[in-house]
Motif scaffolding. Structure first.
Motif, short mmCIF file in Angstrom:
data_model
loop_
_atom_site.label_atom_id
_atom_site.label_comp_id
_atom_site.label_asym_id
_atom_site.label_seq_id
_atom_site.Cartn_x
_atom_site.Cartn_y
_atom_site.Cartn_z
N ASP B 226 1.17 -1.86 7.20
CA ASP B 226 0.93 -2.33 5.84
C ASP B 226 -0.14 -3.41 5.80
OD1 ASP B 226 4.23 -2.00 6.19
OD2 ASP B 226 3.20 -0.77 4.73
N LEU B 227 -0.13 -4.29 6.79
CA LEU B 227 -1.12 -5.36 6.79
C LEU B 227 -2.52 -4.79 7.00
CD1 LEU B 227 -1.59 -8.36 6.62
CD2 LEU B 227 -1.20 -8.51 9.06
N SER B 230 -3.77 -3.11 3.80
CA SER B 230 -4.24 -4.04 2.77
C SER B 230 -5.59 -4.61 3.13
CB SER B 230 -3.22 -5.17 2.60
OG SER B 230 -1.99 -4.66 2.21
N THR B 252 -0.27 7.74 -0.32
CA THR B 252 0.73 7.02 -1.12
C THR B 252 0.35 5.55 -1.11
OG1 THR B 252 2.07 6.91 0.87
CG2 THR B 252 2.64 8.58 -0.73
N SER B 254 0.54 1.68 -1.83
CA SER B 254 1.57 0.73 -2.23
C SER B 254 1.07 -0.05 -3.43
CB SER B 254 1.91 -0.21 -1.08
OG SER B 254 0.78 -0.98 -0.75
N ALA B 255 1.95 -0.85 -4.02
CA ALA B 255 1.58 -1.54 -5.25
C ALA B 255 0.46 -2.54 -5.00
CB ALA B 255 2.80 -2.24 -5.83
N LYS B 256 0.50 -3.20 -3.84
CA LYS B 256 -0.54 -4.17 -3.55
C LYS B 256 -1.89 -3.50 -3.39
CE LYS B 256 -1.46 -8.03 -0.47
NZ LYS B 256 -1.45 -9.06 -1.51
N GLU B 259 -3.24 -2.28 -6.81
CA GLU B 259 -3.85 -3.28 -7.67
C GLU B 259 -5.30 -3.55 -7.30
OE1 GLU B 259 -1.42 -6.70 -7.53
OE2 GLU B 259 -0.06 -6.00 -9.09
N ASN B 297 6.58 1.61 -8.65
CA ASN B 297 5.14 1.52 -8.43
C ASN B 297 4.48 2.56 -9.34
OD1 ASN B 297 2.62 1.20 -7.41
ND2 ASN B 297 3.10 1.88 -5.35
N PRO B 298 3.54 2.16 -10.19
CA PRO B 298 2.94 3.18 -11.08
C PRO B 298 2.28 4.32 -10.33
CG PRO B 298 2.42 0.98 -11.84
CD PRO B 298 3.07 0.82 -10.50
#
Lengths: 766, 677
Positions: B226-227, B230, B252, B254-256, B259, B297-298
């Motif tokens: 995940d890190l 991002s 897929t 993630s929310a971060k 954005e 999560n949209p």
């Protein structure tokens, strides 16, 4: 007290959105009905209350609609079952045996896992601890998710708890509060491990592979009708009943995943471990897979799976969450309490964020928080939960919990006679809460079904019940599953695996045809190249080259066909063996029972064709039989070597070293004589099965007092007219046929034994 | 020009501040971003391309169905869309929706669309020009494991920038790029020691060397944690803010990560169901009665809607609402007043910024010229291959010691046979072992390593690093030194130990034949592995070698009086090993060799004279120069054929209908199963 689990099961069944025609739910409702006597209004009342509760709890209208629809469908199914005329005893027993399994709670404390590996800079073995004193529990009826960032130890924890990794594990692991090592036989009887990638043979049908697994796991003391009913029940539960006659290679990703679960459900294990069951699936397959797992958990199974980045829809389906960060536990508890737990630590989940994603962001340190505080908070929460459970138990249970807590504190608990007395008291007191055995449930179900005046003949019922006497429940047998059925014997395992190999060979016949045609084709080519060299004194060297090329071809094709395919088989063997499908002996015996006859057939076809074309069949026929026997033995020796190389080395290296070794050993015997070999390498001469096959073939054709060869009239002098002169020139006149056959037989036996030992070591030492 | 750059920079900084102010960690991230922005715009020495807006309309793509030959399967169904410069756009959707297909069509990466057109800055796309403007970064990271980060960057700079910049200027460019991508700490780290995120960023850095305006990425976050995900998306956002058009497909998000995206393009069942900003997905779905829960999560929500998790009736209305991609930027109706003033201001500012940036600037002809000449490419690649070979120490030692062990073994087996008349037949076997050794020893490593090497070649060739001919010439040339040295070692040992005649011209003749045989076997293995996968190549190589071995020793023992048919003689000429055997026999027994020694233990030595042995073995009509010429011809033939096979594979040309039909017949009637490891 008996009503509570059934009501819970019904409630869980209604809460699962996709459960609309569930036999489990109908049987539960029937049991409920049976207990009440006149339950129509009561049953509907309970369903209405469940619907109202679901409406209140749901956060949008879709779930309410699904819940309402499922309850109506449940009532409809109940009404249909009321009109059922004649009870099917086998079907009822199969359903009862499958729908209920004994609850198994797993508690673990201070679990640590260390690995040893060689450090090249320091030139010594370095011990590294991966899991650092994990505590927790997996309860029956719960779907638990193990989450965490990459490299945190999720799969390691799953491997440790399932016994897939046994060396380097320390800690206290208990099953129903009794200590049990994960690698012990009793523990492995109650669990199965479903891996991330699905390894299924694409040629088998779904029904065939399910029946094979049923035969292997349940044995032959259970009738086939029972097995077929069980298979249909499991497939319909998993939504695969319309795929009964489809090859497994044609299934989609989600269907393959569910089939892998279905295969392990045949023995109805109380505990299921799944490693990332949603990886590689799309969104709808993920949802249906997790919904299925939740349904299985509602039936009493203990399901633990590692999962990676679930969406919010899937995340909400889990009952419990266990988060691992760098070998430590960061959160353990219900999923719905995650956001309040993080809020207590001043970590607020933003709007329109998935709590699972937010948790992972915290775990990888993106929010600049000290993870040790979270780890301490998680441990504190765990102890509070343990204390909460203490008040629900009797005094004896409280004493046991205190013992466990002291053990977690690092103190050694000395088991005194008082503790043993406490254990005995615990067992005796827990006897009251044991659920009825499946036979009792089956009896109750049959009584409920036959309650009407049009019931079947009582004599027939008694006759059916007589072969199934209810065993006495002893205190010592509490830990053993009551429906444990002996698996198939050695001979039946061998027969079943042999059938599977034959079915796969019949349907995937391209590779086999390629092997047969390559032998025929090269036989024709060889025969044409060396046409009529067999009886010609001037072409003795030509026949010599033909025999050498034949031995080289048979050795090569015997080895390479096995080296290519065997490493792929080992992966399937590893997980099927771990999930207790069969033992290693029947598997290996069935494998060589197919390969040895097939390779012998190919060799025989080649020799028949090429011997006829080269004119080597003009003399006595026993020479041809000797040649064929030696060719088959040489090919089988190479095949045994191929099995060993394939079992020992990875595919790339095996494919590379196989032909190199074959060519290296083929030098002995063709271009050299024993007297010319340096004494340092003479041992290779004696050990080379290639030389044995080649020299044996030469002796078969030219030795054993063969008369003079024909010399063409155009030639003035034929140096090798007498076969003895040629054999003497090659210094193989003292070769004995029995020596060659014995050497190749020894090679076959030794290499197969080494392969078996290597496989056994790979399967049992991990 | 300077005024425009400064205005652009300040506007970008303001937009960046506005966008990142909503982040929780705005305080810690903002200084880094400001510094990076200055670095981005300050990329001096590099060519400056105009900004690119990519627009496509009515794209359609069909493939043959795997199980039914007469039917086709539609992957993309007349989709439209527009990807802007200065934006990081993500193509998301469920599996099988066509994300990678759309990305490949836009990049021109091995796929040709059936209909529709693609516009670059409102003009039809010139594929030749577009290939030089765009870069495609694959999902799998293929890097040379024997080089450090700095060495790889220097090689990329040399190949792409040529002699326009000197070494100091290239190092400045490399320093800027690595600083932008946070890879300065890994300058001297070997590529195999990098982490997953660092490898991904290095793949991006290698393609930034000549500052392409369009970058395509296929699932850049797959396989990363995940890190790293991002960080990767944040850096792509920085690249996009610098004026580039960055388009990636994400599985897929993630929310971060969601954005951080500037624009989202959602595909489902080959059609576009949404195109616009990510924050507008929630009001977009609300129009159809789908309320996204606050814990969702949209991105996950719209993908689940696209997967028909909430019923099958929402697909067509969503496609119509965005016109299958014709609506370039969906926004909620202004009359409702649901959007906040902040978002409105941001949207308006971004739109005005993009409008001002759409200038139709001519591309300078200098940008299209090749920066690096053929000879310079060949030299750079040759040096790289030699360094790569030298640094693989374990492999060098393995080959060296294996050659010595084999030489000692064969020499011991044939010790002293060269001068013995009674063992003349076995000396023929000695020459046969030389042929067998130089058939297998050069061929098997090529079959083993080239299927892996071709992935690296595919990535670099498709991203316009070099020409295929210069790479191929460097590859062929780089093998000569090691093969020469190993051949000297092996042949010297076996020649001396087997007591062959100590005449220099005979050893030179034997060495020449053996060396050319090794080269021919190497190119033969290259020809096989250029079309087959690893396991198939490992199987087909030795299988095809068996007929060559048989034909090489055909006819021995027949004597001069036996008639060999013309067909068989022609087949013998097809085997290059036959020419090797003839050359070896000629070098040892022809040209008036003296009689061999007959020991006292033998009563009669029939092969004491060379003529008798040659006649007996059927080699009396051979000629050394003829054999050497044939070997050279085979070597050239295999080398050129392998080059064209590799070229054919890299071109991604469409499979001919006859070949596809044969494959389907094999699949249908013979259950054709290919092993794809």
């Amino acid at each position: 007290m008996t009503l509570l689990p059934d009501i819970k099961a019904s409630d869980a069944a209604c809460c699962v959105g996709g459960a609309n025609s569930d036999a489990s739910s109908s049987s539960g409702v029937c049991s409920l009905k049976g207990h009440h006597g006149d339950p129509d209004s009561g049953c509907l009342g309970i369903n209405c209350c469940t619907t109202a509760a679901s409406s209140e709890l749901s956060i949008d209208e879709t779930s309410s609609t699904s819940s309402r629809g499922s309850c109506e469908l449940t009532s409809k199914v109940t009404n249909d079952l009321n009109g059922f005329q004649s009870p099917n005893y086998h079907q009822a027993v199969a359903h009862a045996n499958f729908d209920h399994c004994d609850p198994v709670d797993i508690q673990f404390a201070d679990v640590r896992y260390t690995v040893k590996k060689f450090s090249f800079p320091e030139r010594k073995f370095v011990t590294k601890e991966i899991l650092h004193g994990l505590n927790g529990s997996f309860r029956s009826g719960e779907l638990t998710a193990i989450m965490g960032p990459s490299g945190a130890g999720k799969s390691t924890l799953l491997n440790v708890m399932s016994g897939f990794c046994s060396t380097g594990v320390s800690g206290d692991i208990r099953v129903n509060r009794k200590p049990m090592a994960p690698s012990s036989e009793r523990f492995r009887q109650m669990l199965c491990y479903i891996h991330q990638d699905d390894l299924l043979r694409p040629q088998l049908l779904v029904g065939e592979i399910m029946l094979l697994a049923a035969h292997l796991k349940l044995g032959f003391k259970v009738t086939k009708a029972y097995k077929m009913d069980l298979i249909k029940h499991i497939l319909s539960l998993l939504g695969l009943d319309h795929r009964y006659n489809v090859p497994t290679g044609k299934l989609s990703g989600g269907q393959k995943k569910r089939l892998a679960i279905a295969l392990e459900l045949i023995s109805n294990p109380p505990v299921l471990y799944l490693d990332e069951p949603t990886t590689g699936l799309d969104s709808s397959s993920c949802s249906s897979c997790v919904a299925l797992l939740k349904k299985l958990a509602s039936q009493g199974h203990t399901i633990v799976c590692t999962i990676h980045q679930p969406s919010a829809l899937i995340f909400e389906m889990f009952d419990k969450l266990y988060t691992v960060v760098d070998g430590h536990c960061m959160y353990q508890g219900p999923v719905r309490e995650l956001v309040p737990f993080l809020a207590d630590q001043q970590l607020v989940c933003p709007s329109y964020h998935n709590p699972a994603d937010y948790l992972l962001e915290v775990a990888v340190g993106e929010h600049q928080r000290d993870l040790n505080e979270l780890i301490h908070a998680a441990n504190k929460k765990y102890y509070e939960d343990v204390d909460r459970h203490r008040y629900m138990s009797s005094d004896d249970m409280a004493r046991l919990v205190e013992s466990i807590k002291e053990n977690m504190g690092g103190k050694a608990v000395v088991k005194t006679s008082e503790a043993l007395a406490a254990f005995a008291a615990a067992q005796f007191s827990s006897f009251d809460y044991v659920k009825p055995s499946p036979q009792e449930l089956a009896l109750e179900e049959i009584k409920a079904l036959s309650g009407g005046p049009e019931s079947a003949d009582p004599d027939l019922l008694e006759k059916n019940l007589r072969p199934q006497p209810q065993p006495l429940a002893k205190a010592g047998e509490l830990a053993r599953p009551p429906n444990a059925i002996r698996s198939a014997s050695f001979l039946m395992q061998y027969v079943l695996l042999m059938q599977r190999i034959l079915i796969c060979a019949k349907r995937n016949y391209f590779l086999l045809l390629a092997r047969i045609f390559s032998h025929i084709f090269i036989g024709v080519v060889f025969g044409y190249l060396y046409m009529n060299v067999g009886n010609n004194a001037q072409s003795v060297l030509g026949n010599y080259v033909y025999l050498y090329g034949s031995t080289l071809l048979l050795v090569y094709t015997g080895k390479m066909a096995v080296v290519l395919t065997f490493p792929l088989e080992i992966d399937m063997l590893t997980r099927e063996h771990f999930n207790r499908w069969y033992k290693l002996g029947p598997y290996f015996l069935s494998l060589i029972s197919f390969e040895i006859p097939f390779q012998s057939l190919c060799t025989a076809m080649y020799i028949i064709i090429s011997v006829h074309l080269t004119g080597n069949d003009a003399t006595d026929s026993f020479r041809i039989y000797y040649f064929m026997l030696l060719g088959i033995m040489a090919s089988l020796s190479a095949q045994a070597w191929g099995f060993f190389v394939g079992a020992t080395l990875p595919t790339k290296l095996a494919v590379f070293l196989g032909p190199i070794l074959a060519v290296m050993f083929s030098v002995f015997g063709f271009c050299t004589r024993y007297i010319d070999i340096t004494p340092l390498f003479r041992w290779m001469w004696h050990l080379s099965y290639f030389r044995a096959g080649f020299h044996g073939a030469l002796n078969a054709i030219y030795g054993m007092d063969r008369p003079f060869l024909e010399c063409p009239e155009t030639a003035m002098y034929c140096h090798f007219r007498s076969p003895k002169v040629f054999l003497k020139y090659m210094m193989i006149s003292d070769v004995h046929m029995s020596d060659c056959l014995i050497l190749m037989g020894i090679v076959i036996g030794v290499m197969h034994v080494l392969t078996l030992i290597t496989l056994w070591h790979k399967l049992n030492k991990r | 020009m300077e005024t425009a750059s400064s205005v652009k920079g300040s506007t970008t900084s303001q937009i960046s501040s506005l966008q990142y102010s909503s982040d929780i960690n705005a305080d810690s991230l903002e200084p880094d971003q400001s510094e990076d922005f200055q670095t981005v715009l300050g990329l001096k020495y590099l060519p400056s391309w105009p900004a690119v807006n990519l627009q496509f309309s009515e794209l359609c793509y069909v493939v043959p169905d795997q199980t039914n030959a007469s039917k086709t399967k539609t992957i993309l169904r007349r989709v439209n869309g527009m990807f802007h410069s200065h934006e990081l756009t993500a193509i998301i959707g469920p599996s099988g929706a066509g994300k990678t297909t759309l990305l490949n069509l836009l990049a021109g990466f091995g796929a040709v669309c059936e209909s529709g057109e693609i516009l670059v800055n409102n003009s039809p796309r010139d594929m030749r020009v577009f290939r030089k403007m765009s870069r495609y970064i694959m999902q799998t990271d293929v890097l040379d494991s024997q080089f450090t980060v700095l060495e790889m960057m220097i090689l990329a700079a040399n190949l792409k920038l040529g002699k326009e910049l000197n070494l100091k200027q290239k190092l400045e460019v490399i320093d800027e790029i690595l600083g932008m991508l946070r890879l300065k700490d890994t300058l001297n780290t070997m590529a195999q020691k990098l982490s997953g995120g660092e490898r991904k960023r290095l793949c991006i850095a290698l393609e930034l060397v000549n500052n392409p305006p369009v970058i395509f990425l296929d699932e850049p976050t797959t396989g990363l944690d995940d890190l790293s995900s991002s960080q990767c998306i944040a850096l792509l956002k920085v690249l996009a803010a610098g004026g580039r058009t960055v388009i990636c497909s994400i599985h897929t998000p993630s929310a971060k990560i969601f954005e951080m995206l500037d624009a989202v393009y959602v595909l489902a069942e080959g059609q576009c169901v949404y195109q616009g900003k990510g924050s507008n997905i929630v009001p977009f779905l609300k129009n159809f009665g789908l309320c996204c829960p606050i814990t969702y999560n949209p991105a996950d929500f719209i993908i689940e809607v696209a997967c028909l998790e909430y019923g099958g009736s929402y697909h067509e209305p969503m496609v119509e609402a965005v016109g299958n991609g014709k609506v370039a930027r969906w926004s909620p109706p202004a009359v409702e007043g649901e959007t906040t003033t902040t978002k409105t201001d941001t949207t308006s500012g971004a739109s005005s910024f993009y409008e001002r940036d759409q200038f139709d600037e001519e591309i300078s002809p200098k940008l299209l010229e090749a920066k690096c000449s053929w000879w310079l490419q060949y030299k750079l690649l040759l040096v790289r291959m030699l360094i790569q070979m030298w640094r693989d120490k374990s492999y060098i030692k393995l080959k060296f010691y294996m050659n010595i062990v084999l030489a000692l073994l064969v020499g011991s087996l044939y010790f002293g046979m060269g001068t013995s008349a009674s063992k003349a037949l076995f000396n023929f076997g000695f020459m046969f072992t030389i042929v067998i050794a130089y058939l297998y020893l050069p061929m098997m490593p090529v079959l083993l390593y080239f299927p892996t090497e071709i992935n690296l070649l595919k990535r670099e060739y498709n991203n316009q690093w070099y020409r295929l001919s210069s790479y191929y010439a460097a590859m062929v040339t780089s093998k000569l030194p090691s093969m020469f040295i190993l051949a000297v070692i092996y042949l010297s040992i076996v020649y001396l130990m087997s007591s062959q005649p100590l005449e220099w011209f005979r050893f030179a003749m034997l060495f020449t034949i053996a060396f050319v045989t090794a080269l021919t076997s190497d190119s033969f293995g290259l020809l096989i592995s250029s079309r087959l996968s690893l396991v198939n190549a490992m199987f087909m190589g030795p299988v095809l070698a068996v007929p060559l071995i048989l034909l090489s020793i055909y006819g021995i023992g027949y004597g001069g009086g036996t008639y060999i048919s013309p067909l068989m003689r022609f087949l013998m000429h097809l085997s290059y090993l036959r020419h090797s055997m003839e050359g070896l026999v000629a070098s040892l027994y022809d040209y008036g060799r003296a009689d061999t020694i007959c020991e006292d233990t033998e009563i009669f030595c029939s092969f004491k004279k060379s003529k008798v042995l040659l006649a007996f073995l059927g080699f009396e009509n051979m000629h050394y120069l003829w054999s050497l010429s044939c070997l050279m011809s085979f070597y050239l033939l295999f080398t050129v054929a392998a080059y064209f096979m590799i070229r054919l594979r890299l071109k991604h040309s469409e499979v001919s209908p006859i070949f596809a039909y044969v494959i389907q017949l094999l699949t249908k009637y013979f259950n054709f199963t290919s092993y794809n490891y």
